[in-house]
Write a protein that holds these residues in place. Structure first.
Motif, PDB file in Angstrom:
ATOM      1  N   UNK A 307     -93.796   1.359 -48.076  1.00 48.63           N
ATOM      2  CA  UNK A 307     -95.176   1.205 -48.546  1.00 48.63           C
ATOM      3  C   UNK A 307     -95.581   2.511 -49.221  1.00 48.63           C
ATOM      4  N   UNK A 308     -96.084   2.420 -50.423  1.00 48.46           N
ATOM      5  CA  UNK A 308     -96.653   3.582 -51.103  1.00 48.46           C
ATOM      6  C   UNK A 308     -98.170   3.449 -51.104  1.00 48.46           C
ATOM      7  N   UNK A 309     -98.854   4.369 -50.455  1.00 46.72           N
ATOM      8  CA  UNK A 309    -100.318   4.370 -50.509  1.00 46.72           C
ATOM      9  C   UNK A 309    -100.779   5.131 -51.746  1.00 46.72           C
ATOM     10  N   UNK A 310    -102.026   4.885 -52.139  1.00 47.74           N
ATOM     11  CA  UNK A 310    -102.606   5.625 -53.250  1.00 47.74           C
ATOM     12  C   UNK A 310    -102.713   7.106 -52.894  1.00 47.74           C
ATOM     13  N   UNK A 311    -102.838   7.940 -53.899  1.00 48.86           N
ATOM     14  CA  UNK A 311    -102.897   9.376 -53.656  1.00 48.86           C
ATOM     15  C   UNK A 311    -103.568  10.079 -54.834  1.00 48.86           C
ATOM     16  N   UNK A 312    -103.385  11.387 -54.915  1.00 45.99           N
ATOM     17  CA  UNK A 312    -102.490  12.192 -54.077  1.00 45.99           C
ATOM     18  C   UNK A 312    -103.128  12.758 -52.802  1.00 45.99           C
ATOM     19  N   UNK A 313    -104.469  12.749 -52.699  1.00 49.78           N
ATOM     20  CA  UNK A 313    -105.119  13.436 -51.587  1.00 49.78           C
ATOM     21  C   UNK A 313    -105.705  12.487 -50.544  1.00 49.78           C
ATOM     22  N   UNK A 314    -106.014  11.254 -50.923  1.00 53.46           N
ATOM     23  CA  UNK A 314    -106.815  10.383 -50.066  1.00 53.46           C
ATOM     24  C   UNK A 314    -106.566   8.943 -50.468  1.00 53.46           C
ATOM     25  N   UNK A 315    -106.465   8.063 -49.491  1.00 48.22           N
ATOM     26  CA  UNK A 315    -106.349   6.630 -49.777  1.00 48.22           C
ATOM     27  C   UNK A 315    -107.325   5.882 -48.879  1.00 48.22           C
ATOM     28  N   UNK A 316    -108.346   5.303 -49.497  1.00 48.89           N
ATOM     29  CA  UNK A 316    -109.364   4.607 -48.709  1.00 48.89           C
ATOM     30  C   UNK A 316    -109.258   3.091 -48.815  1.00 48.89           C
ATOM     31  N   UNK A 317    -108.134   2.578 -49.341  1.00 41.60           N
ATOM     32  CA  UNK A 317    -107.936   1.133 -49.402  1.00 41.60           C
ATOM     33  C   UNK A 317    -106.820   0.733 -48.446  1.00 41.60           C
ATOM     34  N   UNK A 318    -106.794  -0.552 -48.086  1.00 43.87           N
ATOM     35  CA  UNK A 318    -105.704  -1.104 -47.293  1.00 43.87           C
ATOM     36  C   UNK A 318    -104.801  -1.898 -48.224  1.00 43.87           C
ATOM     37  N   UNK A 319    -103.564  -1.464 -48.369  1.00 40.80           N
ATOM     38  CA  UNK A 319    -102.643  -2.165 -49.257  1.00 40.80           C
ATOM     39  C   UNK A 319    -102.311  -3.534 -48.672  1.00 40.80           C
ATOM     40  N   UNK A 320    -102.254  -4.553 -49.559  1.00 40.94           N
ATOM     41  CA  UNK A 320    -102.009  -5.920 -49.111  1.00 40.94           C
ATOM     42  C   UNK A 320    -100.637  -6.127 -48.505  1.00 40.94           C
ATOM     43  N   UNK A 321     -99.699  -5.222 -48.807  1.00 40.16           N
ATOM     44  CA  UNK A 321     -98.339  -5.353 -48.274  1.00 40.16           C
ATOM     45  C   UNK A 321     -98.295  -5.155 -46.759  1.00 40.16           C
ATOM     46  N   UNK A 322     -99.240  -4.400 -46.198  1.00 35.47           N
ATOM     47  CA  UNK A 322     -99.198  -4.062 -44.772  1.00 35.47           C
ATOM     48  C   UNK A 322     -99.219  -5.301 -43.872  1.00 35.47           C
ATOM     49  N   UNK A 323    -100.180  -6.221 -44.010  1.00 28.79           N
ATOM     50  CA  UNK A 323    -100.158  -7.395 -43.127  1.00 28.79           C
ATOM     51  C   UNK A 323     -98.953  -8.295 -43.364  1.00 28.79           C
ATOM     52  N   UNK A 324     -98.457  -8.341 -44.599  1.00 30.05           N
ATOM     53  CA  UNK A 324     -97.246  -9.117 -44.890  1.00 30.05           C
ATOM     54  C   UNK A 324     -96.065  -8.591 -44.084  1.00 30.05           C
ATOM     55  N   UNK A 325     -95.860  -7.278 -44.102  1.00 30.65           N
ATOM     56  CA  UNK A 325     -94.742  -6.696 -43.373  1.00 30.65           C
ATOM     57  C   UNK A 325     -94.959  -6.782 -41.861  1.00 30.65           C
ATOM     58  N   UNK A 326     -96.212  -6.672 -41.436  1.00 27.08           N
ATOM     59  CA  UNK A 326     -96.509  -6.777 -40.010  1.00 27.08           C
ATOM     60  C   UNK A 326     -96.116  -8.140 -39.459  1.00 27.08           C
ATOM     61  N   UNK A 327     -96.221  -9.166 -40.300  1.00 31.73           N
ATOM     62  CA  UNK A 327     -95.913 -10.528 -39.861  1.00 31.73           C
ATOM     63  C   UNK A 327     -94.441 -10.727 -39.545  1.00 31.73           C
TER      64      UNK A 327
END
Length: 401
Positions: A307-327
């Protein structure tokens, strides 16, 4: 209980909002199995979206004609410079508003309006409409674009007037929420809201997708296959990740012989990456494939998913890939800035590394690769954050407000 959900994207092509909106409807049904769920789907063009897979009572589709008339474009050439308001944008919002205004929202206990992309047409179209006072507005991304972390958009007067309009919309809405704790916090202050912004995390539910297409899947050729599927945008850094992997395989021939790294990319900087790593045969940088093939490749062929989060200093969103992989209980490595949404959620330290620290990325990759060499243990890096129980808990807070 009767729900109305106004959506802008239910596509199965792999768009982030399409995936999470479809999953939202499925999880809403799981949370309230005996409820009535009606959907109004406002589309920009005709598409085949397998709506038959969605567990709802009715879906009314509207394909909107958003072609801006010539006279609006002509006047707008001067108007937005003088008044910092885009007549073209307002025209598009009116096309959405015409449909929304005709809905008999009074027959519903709860109304949801979901945004899509960076323009938020469905939310902005509800401005000054009576339905907004009953609506739970769900932000997919920050608005306007200048406040999107990692965006290169400048803060112009036009952006400030966009912000003013959204402040008015947020004030009129019954509740507002976003998919990330940090984004809810930021938007509550950005929109000068006197009401709490809630968090309703993205979800994934496989039953609302047809994942039968495996025609473009790439079978793994090594014992351990690492993969990243996604876009390079908003400060996502794939180069440090690949530098870390390059260092790993060069320091020990076992990793070179038994691992591979598959990237399916879209966005900026792909040509540069291909040139930089063209001599590393373990690295393949390929084109993206459709959602079914991409999902199957990650589920069945990938041993470790990035998973690549937004950057470079801060990421305030939840990437949609996270719940997919969690499943699917996949081992993941999240490449994150020092302050990010997933750093608040991930409970397994093996699964997160600093976007700027090549050595840490390499060390975490080594840990995960070594694990996959000898074990197929299930990973739960997110704990129960994406569980049905937690979704209903978050949802109930919104509905009871």
């Amino acid at each position: 209980m009767k729900f109305l959900v106004i959506v802008q994207d239910l596509r199965v092509s792999g768009t982030s909002e399409g995936i999470v909106s479809r999953s939202f409807l499925a999880k809403l049904r799981i949370a309230y199995p005996d409820s009535i769920i009606d959907v109004v789907y406002l589309k920009q063009y005709a598409s085949e979206d397998r709506l038959d897979l969605l567990p709802v009572n009715s879906i009314n589709e509207y394909v909107l004609d958003l072609k801006t008339p010539f006279f609006v474009k002509f006047i707008n050439r001067v108007y937005w410079r003088l008044f910092h308001v885009s007549l073209k944008e307002r025209y598009i919002h009116k096309q959405y508003a015409k449909v929304i205004a005709k809905i008999d929202y009074t027959i519903y206990d709860h109304v949801f309006i979901r945004s899509s992309g960076i323009n938020h047409e469905t939310i902005l179209a509800a401005y000054n409409l009576p339905i907004l006072r009953k609506a739970n507005v769900i932000f997919h991304d920050p608005y306007p674009l200048a406040w999107y972390v990692g965006s290169k958009s400048s803060l112009s007067n036009l952006e400030l007037f966009r912000l003013k309009r959204m402040i008015e919309v947020a004030a009129q809405a019954k509740t507002c929420s976003s998919s990330a704790q940090y984004m809810s916090h930021d938007l509550q202050h950005l929109y000068a809201s006197k009401k709490k912004f809630y968090t309703l995390a993205h979800q994934f539910e496989a039953s609302v997708f047809d994942l039968s297409d495996k025609s473009q899947m790439l079978n793994k050729t090594k014992k351990v296959s690492i993969s990243y599927h996604g876009a390079l945008m908003f400060g996502r850094n794939a180069e440090n990740l690949l530098l870390a992997y390059e260092s790993l395989i060069k320091e020990n021939s076992i990793y070179e012989e038994q691992t591979e790294f598959i990237l399916r990319l879209k966005g900026d900087g792909i040509k540069k990456l291909k040139e930089r790593f063209k001599n590393i045969s373990n690295i393949q940088i390929l084109d993206i494939i459709n959602f079914s093939n991409s999902s199957n490749e990650q589920i069945h062929e990938s041993d470790i998913v990035i998973i690549l989060e937004n950057g470079p200093l801060y990421c305030n969103i939840l990437v949609g890939k996270a719940p997919f992989l969690a499943a699917y209980g996949k081992p993941i490595l999240c490449i994150s800035p020092e302050k990010s949404e997933l750093r608040k959620i991930i409970t397994d330290e093996r699964c997160i590394a600093n976007i700027h620290d090549v050595k840490e990325i390499k060390d975490k990759l080594k840990i995960l690769v070594d694990n996959r060499m000898v074990s197929n243990e299930k990973f739960q890096p997110f704990g129960d954050y994406f569980s049905d129980i937690n979704f209903k808990k978050q949802l109930d807070k919104i509905l009871s407000s």
